[in-house]
Design a protein around this motif. Structure first.
Motif, mmCIF file in Angstrom:
data_model
loop_
_atom_site.group_PDB
_atom_site.id
_atom_site.type_symbol
_atom_site.label_atom_id
_atom_site.label_comp_id
_atom_site.label_asym_id
_atom_site.label_seq_id
_atom_site.Cartn_x
_atom_site.Cartn_y
_atom_site.Cartn_z
ATOM 1 N N ASP A 1 32.311 36.600 37.735
ATOM 2 C CA ASP A 1 31.014 36.303 39.078
ATOM 3 C C ASP A 1 31.944 37.532 40.029
ATOM 4 O OD1 ASP A 1 30.000 35.280 41.169
ATOM 5 O OD2 ASP A 1 30.606 33.717 40.530
ATOM 6 N N PRO A 2 30.687 38.526 40.440
ATOM 7 C CA PRO A 2 31.254 39.394 41.297
ATOM 8 C C PRO A 2 32.322 38.243 42.995
ATOM 9 C CG PRO A 2 29.422 39.972 40.772
ATOM 10 C CD PRO A 2 29.979 38.337 40.026
ATOM 11 N N ALA A 3 31.242 37.881 43.190
ATOM 12 C CA ALA A 3 31.696 36.815 44.679
ATOM 13 C C ALA A 3 33.292 36.850 43.951
ATOM 14 C CB ALA A 3 31.013 35.523 44.469
ATOM 15 N N GLU A 4 33.923 35.675 43.049
ATOM 16 C CA GLU A 4 35.458 35.361 43.115
ATOM 17 C C GLU A 4 36.206 37.005 42.666
ATOM 18 O OE1 GLU A 4 35.594 33.620 38.979
ATOM 19 O OE2 GLU A 4 34.668 31.494 39.702
ATOM 20 N N VAL A 5 35.591 38.145 42.864
ATOM 21 C CA VAL A 5 36.370 39.364 42.353
ATOM 22 C C VAL A 5 36.144 40.267 44.508
ATOM 23 C CG1 VAL A 5 36.836 39.601 40.426
ATOM 24 C CG2 VAL A 5 35.100 40.841 41.551
ATOM 25 N N GLY A 6 35.077 39.164 45.055
ATOM 26 C CA GLY A 6 35.468 39.704 46.442
ATOM 27 C C GLY A 6 34.308 40.900 47.150
ATOM 28 N N LEU A 7 32.903 41.012 45.309
ATOM 29 C CA LEU A 7 32.397 41.918 45.476
ATOM 30 C C LEU A 7 30.986 40.689 46.433
ATOM 31 C CD1 LEU A 7 32.690 44.207 42.327
ATOM 32 C CD2 LEU A 7 33.264 44.293 44.149
ATOM 33 N N LEU B 1 29.571 42.276 36.409
ATOM 34 C CA LEU B 1 30.835 43.346 37.136
ATOM 35 C C LEU B 1 29.852 44.272 36.755
ATOM 36 C CD1 LEU B 1 33.554 43.433 37.996
ATOM 37 C CD2 LEU B 1 31.976 42.016 39.016
ATOM 38 N N ARG B 2 29.279 45.770 37.169
ATOM 39 C CA ARG B 2 28.634 46.480 37.078
ATOM 40 C C ARG B 2 29.948 47.757 36.199
ATOM 41 N NH1 ARG B 2 26.008 45.759 41.809
ATOM 42 N NH2 ARG B 2 23.601 45.221 41.843
ATOM 43 N N ARG B 3 29.320 48.972 35.451
ATOM 44 C CA ARG B 3 30.035 49.636 35.064
ATOM 45 C C ARG B 3 30.612 50.507 36.262
ATOM 46 N NH1 ARG B 3 26.815 52.527 30.756
ATOM 47 N NH2 ARG B 3 27.251 51.590 29.376
ATOM 48 N N GLU B 4 29.910 50.688 37.523
ATOM 49 C CA GLU B 4 30.575 51.301 38.741
ATOM 50 C C GLU B 4 32.220 50.443 39.274
ATOM 51 O OE1 GLU B 4 26.715 50.098 39.835
ATOM 52 O OE2 GLU B 4 27.905 50.956 38.365
ATOM 53 N N GLU B 5 32.149 49.258 39.207
ATOM 54 C CA GLU B 5 32.416 48.075 40.406
ATOM 55 C C GLU B 5 33.831 48.312 38.799
ATOM 56 O OE1 GLU B 5 29.466 45.386 42.634
ATOM 57 O OE2 GLU B 5 29.913 44.491 39.874
ATOM 58 N N VAL B 6 33.804 48.036 38.002
ATOM 59 C CA VAL B 6 35.074 47.562 36.974
ATOM 60 C C VAL B 6 35.440 49.183 37.453
ATOM 61 C CG1 VAL B 6 35.930 47.546 34.968
ATOM 62 C CG2 VAL B 6 34.105 46.319 34.945
ATOM 63 N N ALA B 7 34.778 50.335 37.388
ATOM 64 C CA ALA B 7 36.018 51.894 37.435
ATOM 65 C C ALA B 7 35.757 51.732 39.251
ATOM 66 C CB ALA B 7 34.924 53.207 37.673
ATOM 67 N N GLN B 8 36.050 51.553 40.060
ATOM 68 C CA GLN B 8 36.034 51.395 41.587
ATOM 69 C C GLN B 8 37.701 50.440 41.791
ATOM 70 O OE1 GLN B 8 33.795 49.896 44.896
ATOM 71 N NE2 GLN B 8 35.063 50.883 46.544
ATOM 72 N N ARG B 9 37.387 49.584 40.856
ATOM 73 C CA ARG B 9 38.657 48.571 40.756
ATOM 74 C C ARG B 9 40.319 48.897 39.811
ATOM 75 N NH1 ARG B 9 38.698 43.079 42.124
ATOM 76 N NH2 ARG B 9 39.535 42.205 40.168
ATOM 77 N N ALA B 10 39.457 49.746 38.800
ATOM 78 C CA ALA B 10 40.467 49.866 38.547
ATOM 79 C C ALA B 10 41.329 51.315 38.413
ATOM 80 C CB ALA B 10 39.412 50.226 36.720
ATOM 81 N N GLY B 11 40.005 52.311 39.729
ATOM 82 C CA GLY B 11 41.060 53.386 40.364
ATOM 83 C C GLY B 11 40.719 54.676 39.249
ATOM 84 N N ILE B 12 39.009 53.993 38.928
ATOM 85 C CA ILE B 12 39.343 55.430 37.922
ATOM 86 C C ILE B 12 37.802 56.028 37.926
ATOM 87 C CG2 ILE B 12 40.774 55.371 35.628
ATOM 88 C CD1 ILE B 12 38.107 53.892 34.296
ATOM 89 N N SER B 13 37.164 57.006 37.083
ATOM 90 C CA SER B 13 35.373 56.998 37.541
ATOM 91 C C SER B 13 35.161 56.642 36.665
ATOM 92 C CB SER B 13 35.584 58.604 37.191
ATOM 93 O OG SER B 13 35.658 59.566 36.161
ATOM 94 N N VAL B 14 33.329 56.728 38.130
ATOM 95 C CA VAL B 14 32.185 55.847 36.751
ATOM 96 C C VAL B 14 32.028 56.520 35.360
ATOM 97 C CG1 VAL B 14 30.004 55.736 36.996
ATOM 98 C CG2 VAL B 14 31.539 55.041 38.413
ATOM 99 N N ALA C 1 41.442 44.931 36.862
ATOM 100 C CA ALA C 1 39.767 45.035 37.208
ATOM 101 C C ALA C 1 39.622 43.808 36.729
ATOM 102 C CB ALA C 1 39.582 46.614 36.896
ATOM 103 N N LEU C 2 39.246 44.085 35.098
ATOM 104 C CA LEU C 2 38.873 42.714 34.652
ATOM 105 C C LEU C 2 39.694 41.250 34.565
ATOM 106 C CD1 LEU C 2 37.554 45.111 31.363
ATOM 107 C CD2 LEU C 2 36.328 44.315 33.419
ATOM 108 N N ARG C 3 40.229 41.090 35.188
ATOM 109 C CA ARG C 3 41.205 40.161 34.973
ATOM 110 C C ARG C 3 41.534 40.025 33.788
ATOM 111 N NH1 ARG C 3 39.579 35.907 40.401
ATOM 112 N NH2 ARG C 3 40.128 36.940 41.831
ATOM 113 N N LEU C 4 42.104 40.529 32.664
ATOM 114 C CA LEU C 4 42.547 40.194 31.575
ATOM 115 C C LEU C 4 44.088 39.068 31.108
ATOM 116 C CD1 LEU C 4 42.398 43.530 29.718
ATOM 117 C CD2 LEU C 4 40.445 41.146 30.251
ATOM 118 N N THR C 5 44.246 38.337 30.553
ATOM 119 C CA THR C 5 45.046 37.461 29.809
ATOM 120 C C THR C 5 46.298 38.110 29.431
ATOM 121 O OG1 THR C 5 44.649 36.858 27.828
ATOM 122 C CG2 THR C 5 43.815 34.830 29.791
ATOM 123 N N PRO C 6 47.299 37.855 29.283
ATOM 124 C CA PRO C 6 48.238 38.573 28.846
ATOM 125 C C PRO C 6 47.368 39.252 27.311
ATOM 126 C CG PRO C 6 50.045 37.276 29.694
ATOM 127 C CD PRO C 6 48.062 36.834 29.955
#
Length: 297
Positions: A20-26, A38-51, A76-81
């Protein structure tokens, strides 16, 4: 060398959609979102890489993905271990082709003796192989759930039984939860060993024969369950709750020893003792070891 494009694409898309975008502060943004998550560009920004780089990763076109990038995507995707490990595995370069399954793995005599000793100590135990094949079990393990002895070799498989044998729905009151856990475990395993022929065969058969499996598989859940609880509704002794531990056997690649224990003084302990009392004194460890069958006492 190459990645498994459908695995990477489907997994990353599912994990993007689950957030949920709201849950990650977007912010919701001026333009209404056409799809959930999330959109691709939002994941990329949160991960620190280019779109562009993220897009190539999601499409399986990135030639190599570093550990730091995988770690960034996991955050960025809040993955479990378990999901984090799965992503690392599926983004590794792959050699094309499958590993031939060959005959069923053999269980070493030392492990068979351990199984038998555990049964004498009121511990049901099993050895699992690739794709959840049941390779060996002790006397008490053969009484707690499915009668593996009565099944053909190729049906002695935990995943196939859960989805294709209607008796397991009566045996497990929380069948839906057990089924989802089974799928998540299979996905974790295929992330580790994508070319294993037996594992691929089991997954293919389930996708062909079970609509419930297909739906659960598409959810992209990943979970390596090495411990937890199981709930049985046994036709002879009633409800039985056990704690399981899955122990990897380092000297036997692909094999896992799974033990069941019950709380001392509990109703489950009484039920387990009742099962043990019903065993014939001359019974021995039931096993399936490929070409070899252990001698029976």
């Amino acid at each position: 060398m190459g990645h498994s494009e459908p695995e990477i694409r489907d997994f990353l898309r599912a994990r993007r959609a689950a957030l949920d975008p709201a849950e990650v502060g977007l912010p919701e943004g001026v333009v209404r979102r056409r799809v959930r998550g999330l959109r691709r560009e939002e994941v990329a920004q949160r991960a620190g890489i280019s779109v562009d780089y993220y897009t190539r990763i999601e499409q399986g076109r990135a030639p190599a993905v570093s550990d730091s990038v995988v770690d960034g995507l996991a955050r960025a995707l809040r993955l479990t271990p378990s999901e984090h490990t799965y992503l690392r595995n599926i983004t590794l370069p792959r050699r094309h082709g499958r590993v031939d399954a060959g005959p069923r793995p053999r269980v070493r005599p030392e492990i068979l003796r351990l199984l038998e000793a555990m049964g004498d100590g009121m511990v049901p135990a099993f050895v699992f192989g690739p794709g959840m094949d049941v390779l060996a079990w002790n006397r008490l393990g053969g009484r707690i759930g499915v009668d593996f002895e009565a099944l053909p070799e190729d049906e002695r498989n935990g995943a196939l039984l859960i989805f294709l044998d209607p008796r397991t729905r009566e045996l497990h009151p929380n069948w839906s939860e057990v089924a989802d856990d089974t799928v998540a475990s299979l996905r974790a395993e295929i992330g580790r060993t994508p070319g294993n022929a037996r594992l691929c065969q089991v997954i293919h058969e389930l996708r062909e024969r079970s609509e419930e499996f297909r739906q659960s598989w598409e959810a992209q859940a990943v979970q390596e369950r090495m411990r937890g609880t199981k709930w049985y509704r046994h036709p002879e002794v009633g409800d039985l709750v056990v704690t399981f531990e899955a122990l990897v056997l380092p000297a036997d690649p692909g094999q896992v020893l799974c033990t069941y224990t019950v709380e001392k003084g509990s109703a489950s302990e009484k039920a387990l003792r009742a099962l043990a009392a019903g065993l014939d004194a001359g019974a021995c460890v039931g096993v399936e070891t490929g070409a070899d069958t252990a001698a029976r006492a």
